[in-house]
Scaffold this active site. Structure first.
Site, PDB file in Angstrom:
ATOM      1  N   GLU A 181      29.919  66.213  71.366  1.00  0.00           N
ATOM      2  CA  GLU A 181      28.780  66.298  72.269  1.00  0.00           C
ATOM      3  C   GLU A 181      27.605  67.054  71.660  1.00  0.00           C
ATOM      4  OE1 GLU A 181      31.933  66.691  73.116  1.00  0.00           O
ATOM      5  OE2 GLU A 181      32.335  65.354  74.804  1.00  0.00           O
ATOM      6  N   HIS A 191      37.809  69.970  85.256  1.00  0.00           N
ATOM      7  CA  HIS A 191      37.194  68.663  85.490  1.00  0.00           C
ATOM      8  C   HIS A 191      36.624  68.499  86.898  1.00  0.00           C
ATOM      9  CE1 HIS A 191      39.680  67.738  81.943  1.00  0.00           C
ATOM     10  NE2 HIS A 191      38.954  66.675  81.757  1.00  0.00           N
TER      11      HIS A 191
HETATM   12  C1  LIG Z   1      34.760  67.905  75.008  1.00  0.00           C
HETATM   13  C2  LIG Z   1      35.344  66.771  75.760  1.00  0.00           C
HETATM   14  N1  LIG Z   1      34.740  65.589  75.705  1.00  0.00           N
HETATM   15  C3  LIG Z   1      35.242  64.527  76.355  1.00  0.00           C
HETATM   16  C4  LIG Z   1      36.394  64.642  77.083  1.00  0.00           C
HETATM   17  C5  LIG Z   1      36.938  63.454  77.863  1.00  0.00           C
HETATM   18  N2  LIG Z   1      38.122  62.890  77.227  1.00  0.00           N
HETATM   19  C6  LIG Z   1      39.360  63.217  77.620  1.00  0.00           C
HETATM   20  S1  LIG Z   1      40.543  62.495  76.689  1.00  0.00           S
HETATM   21  C7  LIG Z   1      39.388  61.718  75.739  1.00  0.00           C
HETATM   22  C8  LIG Z   1      39.815  60.827  74.627  1.00  0.00           C
HETATM   23  C9  LIG Z   1      40.666  61.569  73.682  1.00  0.00           C
HETATM   24  O1  LIG Z   1      41.091  60.743  72.663  1.00  0.00           O
HETATM   25  P1  LIG Z   1      42.135  61.298  71.620  1.00  0.00           P
HETATM   26  O2  LIG Z   1      41.684  62.626  71.143  1.00  0.00           O
HETATM   27  O3  LIG Z   1      42.324  60.257  70.595  1.00  0.00           O
HETATM   28  O4  LIG Z   1      43.447  61.532  72.449  1.00  0.00           O
HETATM   29  P2  LIG Z   1      44.307  60.454  73.227  1.00  0.00           P
HETATM   30  O5  LIG Z   1      43.786  60.413  74.616  1.00  0.00           O
HETATM   31  O6  LIG Z   1      44.179  59.173  72.526  1.00  0.00           O
HETATM   32  O7  LIG Z   1      45.690  60.985  73.189  1.00  0.00           O
HETATM   33  C10 LIG Z   1      38.102  62.025  76.160  1.00  0.00           C
HETATM   34  C11 LIG Z   1      36.863  61.497  75.560  1.00  0.00           C
HETATM   35  C12 LIG Z   1      37.007  65.906  77.133  1.00  0.00           C
HETATM   36  N3  LIG Z   1      38.119  66.123  77.847  1.00  0.00           N
HETATM   37  N4  LIG Z   1      36.476  66.939  76.449  1.00  0.00           N
END
Ligand SMILES: Cc1ncc(C[n+]2csc(CCOP(=O)(O)OP(=O)(O)O)c2C)c(N)n1
Ligand SMILES: Cc1ncc(C[n+]2csc(CCOP(=O)(O)OP(=O)(O)O)c2C)c(N)n1
Ligand SMILES: [Mg+2]
Ligand SMILES: [Mg+2]
Lengths: 342, 346, 346, 342
Positions: free
Chosen positions: D72, D141
């Site tokens: 971000e 959240h």
């Molecule tokens: C700083 C931040 N940005 C965005 C999010 C929203 N978010 C939650 S899970 C996720 C995707 C995460 O992907 P990954 O790290 O590959 O983990 P996975 O869900 O695939 O296990 C996002 C964008 C968040 N929780 N924190």
């Protein structure tokens, strides 16, 4: 730790600057407890840009007075992790204005872990940070952000205004099992290169003592108008009160901690005077002065005759001297505000 | 290799920048007599001077044009000068005058000159994302402008920089990250804050080009920057370029530098890039009096800017309430017009 | 190579985790009939299930003991199970019950079990710095405990992770970063968010060890993790270990996955690590009925936890005001006890 | 752009959900102006986790509806840089609760550049972000952080409560030359999987229209008590007013923007009713409700008979249903507060 009555400043002749008093408390806690250590940028050899660690390296070495890379999310989050393991880290955010590079660790981890764990994990750390303007450091280095930190739950927020309080509040902060944000005003520290006003340098007893959180200090009693403030502006308010002496009898309250906030002391005073002037150095709207007026309205509306607030207007802090002076609440602004509520 | 005229240009910018910092130092400290007080004198506040960093500024900016974007950190003057920022208005800003670039609102860490697309941020590494954004704008608009983000070697451990590397590499953006390695982040030597000697290795984990110039030499920087800027301009993506420079003054004015070994300061002194650039000029047949002429021109320009700036009016206190917004809402911000609130007679 | 009994342990944890996610999915969705409503049913809120990630959990945690610290991200259950978190209390937490790990205050993204040093954060990569801090504490206290931070492949572009790599490398801290690469960050495929196929290359720019396990295989993870954890425990510093896993369910329950090609989901299905682990067991001479026995035990344990959890009491509304502080200040927080304020009679 | 009178909702029968209305404004501005583009996580193929970009990818492609890495600071700072070049980016912070990972770009660059440059550089961008609880998404959240953003100068802060407003405010936001933080409440968006209350779905004219910033909307006139609120709680306040009809005649004001804040409309109402209930979903202390009480005390103290606020208490937001319901200000809380000030 058994709570003993703190020895008052009248018990000693030894005067210290605020930075010396703050460091004395840290030193004493570090001597007592191996688990206390300090992390920050330029806190080791430099001794802290604002003297917040001056002299500690010599006694404790680089392992306990740790310089860290300029990666506040990394090392403040590191302090959170160490604290979750029961250590008692002190982490320094060099200027509070930099909070935005690491606020997630502060807001979502440091402040919320106790709650999110249902109390099974605590985060006994102190986050020290320098606040405040008055020396033309412009928009990115002059904020206090009192309201920003006080608004977000899970951190205790401390703002000392004198050497005596700085020491006692630091002892309390390090011993507290919760995260404490300890905001020291640069102008009060007694730096060689940034002369402090009269006031912050006070007698400080040699022995350790605690000042409890949530107890405001009535710095001056008065019958006519209540001025509630904190940090640097305690001294400005006292100066204003002095200037008004004979004309208006001003009561000056130093909040000392924003979380918890000593609403009772404020209300007691307002019930007596009926007139409230809230003063701080943070942005005017949605901050500390608004909260103070709101609490007065909630708790003492019937007694309230007039209110006023004195704060930094809702603009970033400008650089040039006449501009900074315009936005920075001064003694005369307090005087005027007091007169206005009379 | 730079042409002789390019060498002369770089030299002129370098000596202008050096002279500028020396003169600001004088002006700054003079106002702090007899006891140093940061808020006293004609230049209040912090002052981070870049004497010793000139090669990084002139070697890179020689490849840039006005429409290219530069973001600089807290130590910006030399880069501003090399990028062609209006020297009078910049100086007026540093002296806090109304005719300054930011009408006195910004100060020395917040210099903006949209004419030559120059901007700063005083927060470590936080100029990187906006440079990436400027590069993204160039790509979207299909210009061949590039963006350059300057940062110190102390900034290469900051998230903002590292995230920027990834974004830039991912979209093959025309951006160059220039790390000025002056061995110190305030009091912290490089080895205390990262395990990597060569900061350009940070690029490795993002599949971004990395390069390092090991000598404090404007021509060596010119060469490396030429490649990097060319790569960006031709649509071949970003580069991380680390450049060895030296900090000849304290971190900020008033820094006691008690943490700094004497020998280190001497070494920095000895490795200065300006005499080296002079030698290059001589090797190219430029005569001593021509060199002297350049220096004089530079000194005059600096003097002119300072004299002009000091003659400029202070801003009016009321101006503090303007410019937080370009479209300022009506009645905003609330002024501290103190008035009785205990009646409806407000 | 893991011993047979280790294989059996890993298998048991893996099938427990798998079964757990399947059962939670059922419980969650059942409460969302007939129309999906995120706040309805016995498990409200978001639910991120880790079916397909088991190898990363069991292969690493097999090397850990209770005093080692693990931080997990938003998708934590499989890791919690492998780390030995109390399954009943964890389940009660997910069902929002008073006897849950966090008394119902935390929820599925905020599981804390100090007995086995397990914690989560729902903000991307923000578990990394606390893991570094735990490792720092271990080093300061001179224990040989290690810390493991789990994150997704989508998190390797986040500053918090990158800063943590530097800090960990700089102080040779006993920490392992485990990247679970399931090819997706919600709807974004890996190639859309970074240019680097092998996420462990992020380590290169910090002089940290990087390693990647390309197959979704618990034993391969076990091998690589053994090295990494050993390195940490022996004082030889951190490792970044990326592990290929697969996302068998949506990002969260209710995710329509319309962005995901059918073939990708099928591929993930086919590359499952659990049958592979079963084959290993068979190859080591473990009989089918033993395997069946393990599965049954796992199922029973999951069922027991769910039944127990659903039988637990809801928290009392008043409890919401507790636990923000360990040392709660008097009279804090102010309760919304509404009362007339227009007289002094409050 | 010439300011024309916005067509009222009564000019059409076409009803939209809030998310459709918001996207309609974005689509229209993207069609009009090539320099408008959208950046965020999962905004392309997914269409935004909360439908904030649904359908845009199909029309504009991945170049103008850009998925970005989970970084971000990088991409919001990127939006700042593109905006400084005169483009008009819209950047999405998926949940406002994540502000801490990128607040420096927001606070120190996005919000301050106009001021720090003395007005020579502006940052015409929109930061969209989802706010609010009610669906048990727990401490990290569920926040709204209204007060946090409104407190820090240099950003305009918009919080729509209906589809009609969502569209008009988005047009204004994109056309505004300053940074605008556009906070949409998840519960109001009309998501298939999170049923919205009655109210946010309204008639929405097809043509573009602007709703000016700083003009609160009196949603319901009343003589006895003023309820000032925003976002989701506009609907809760209206429901409370309905419930109290006959007993207490409640005026309900929807602020619509926090910066600028329409103090006049609030004061006019308070002067009439003498009784103020401030309601929001943010943490109670040092935030929006405090500011509202303070402004009432400053501007209409003589007329003020009673004040009350209804907000989330000063604790992180808990997960379990009974706990979240306890801290989340509900219709009954508003009813009670209104009764209390009578
Ligand atoms: C700083 C931040 N940005 C965005 C999010 C929203 N978010 C939650 S899970 C996720 C995707 C995460 O992907 P990954 O790290 O590959 O983990 P996975 O869900 O695939 O296990 C996002 C964008 C968040 N929780 N924190
Ligand atoms: C996020 C942040 N942290 C800390 C600082 C304080 N600070 C200003 S300059 C500086 C040192 C920078 O070192 P380097 O990047 O090497 O640049 P140099 O000063 O050597 O040119 C620090 C720590 C800051 N401005 N921003
Ligand atoms: Mg440096
Ligand atoms: Mg993933």
């Amino acid at each position: 730790m058994a709570q003993v009555e703190a020895p008052g400043p009248e018990t000693t002749d030894r005067e210290l600057t605020m930075s010396r008093a703050m460091v004395e408390a840290i030193r004493s806690e570090m001597e007592e407890n191996e688990e206390v250590f300090y992390m920050g940028e330029d806190v080791a050899d430099y001794g802290g840009i604002f003297d917040s660690t001056q002299g500690l390296l010599e006694e404790f070495g680089h392992d306990r007075v740790m310089d860290v890379p300029i990666s506040e999310t990394g090392f403040i989050g590191g302090a959170v992790g160490a604290a979750m393991q029961g250590m008692r880290p002190i982490a320094e955010l060099m200027f509070v204005d930099f909070f935005g590079v690491c606020m997630d660790q502060i807001y979502n981890n440091m402040a919320k872990t106790a709650y999110m764990s249902g109390g099974s994990v605590s985060v006994p750390m102190v986050l020290t940070t320098a606040v405040g303007g008055t020396y033309n450091d412009a928009a990115q280095h002059s904020g206090t952000l009192y309201g920003t930190f006080a608004h977000l739950p899970g951190m205790k927020v401390v703002v000392p205004s004198t050497a005596y309080d700085a020491k006692g509040l630091m002892h309390t902060a390090i011993r507290d099992d919760d995260p404490v944000v300890y905001m020291f005003h640069k102008r009060l520290m007694g730096l060689a290169w940034m002369p402090a006003p009269e006031g912050p340098k006070t007698p400080v007893p040699e022995e350790p003592y605690e000042i409890p959180f949530g107890e405001a200090d009535v710095k001056r009693e008065g019958e006519d108008v209540t001025v509630v403030t904190l940090g640097l502006h305690v001294h400005r308010a006292l100066e204003a009160a002095e200037e008004l002496a004979g004309e208006v009898d001003v009561e000056v309250i130093d909040l000392r901690t924003l979380v918890p906030l000593d609403t009772e002391t404020v209300l007691d005073s307002v019930r007596k005077t009926g007139r409230l002037v809230a003063v701080d150095e943070d942005y005017r709207s949605f901050g500390v002065t608004g909260e103070l007026l709101a609490r007065a309205a909630e708790g003492a509306l019937e007694d309230l005759e007039a209110v006023e607030r004195v704060a930094t207007p809702d603009v970033p802090i400008p650089y040039a001297r006449p501009l900074e002076e315009e936005v920075q609440p001064g003694v005369e602004d307090v005087v005027e505000a007091v007169r206005a509520v009379r | 290799m730079p042409s002789v005229s390019e060498l002369q240009e770089m030299y002129e910018q370098a000596v202008t920048a050096r002279r500028y910092e020396e003169r600001l130092q004088e002006e700054y400290l003079e106002g702090k007599q007899p006891a140093f007080d940061i808020s006293a004198g004609p230049i209040p506040g912090e002052l981070h001077l870049a004497a010793g960093h000139e090669a990084a500024a002139v070697g890179v900016c020689q490849h840039l044009r006005d429409s290219d974007v530069v973001t600089a950190p807290h130590r910006p003057h030399h880069v501003a000068i090399a990028k062609g920022v209006d020297l009078r208005r910049m100086t007026a800003e540093i002296f806090g005058r109304r005719t300054g670039l930011s009408k006195g609102k910004g100060g020395h860490m917040h210099l903006y000159d949209p004419e030559v697309n120059f901007a700063c941020s005083g927060i470590i590494a936080q100029g990187c994302p906006p440079a990436v954004g400027a590069a993204l704008a160039a790509k979207k608009r299909n210009t061949d402008d590039v963006a350059v983000a300057y940062l110190g070697e102390g900034a290469i451990s900051q998230g903002a920089f590292l995230e920027s590397l990834n974004l830039a590499g991912l979209h093959d953006l025309p951006v160059v990250f220039v790390v000025e390695d002056n061995d110190w982040a305030i009091s912290m030597p490089k080895g205390r804050v990262t395990d990597v000697d060569d900061g350009s290795r940070r690029a490795d984990g993002f599949a971004v080009h990395g390069d390092r110039v090991d000598v404090d030499d404007a021509v060596a920087v010119y060469e490396a920057a030429g490649e990097a800027v060319g790569r960006a301009r031709n649509g071949n993506g970003p580069t991380l370029l680390e450049v060895q420079v030296h900090r000849r003054m304290g971190h900020f004015m008033g820094d006691p530098e008690s943490y700094r070994p004497e020998a280190d300061a001497e070494r920095a002194e000895a490795l200065d890039s300006i005499p080296r650039l002079e030698e290059r000029l001589r090797a190219h047949g430029v005569e001593d009096d021509e060199i002297e002429g350049i220096r004089e021109r530079a000194n005059d320009r600096v003097e002119d800017a300072i004299v002009w700036a000091k003659d400029q009016p202070q801003p009016d206190p009321e101006e503090a309430y303007e410019d937080a917004f370009t479209q300022q809402p009506e009645g905003w911000p609330e002024r501290p017009e103190v008035a009785a609130t205990d009646g409806g007679e407000r």
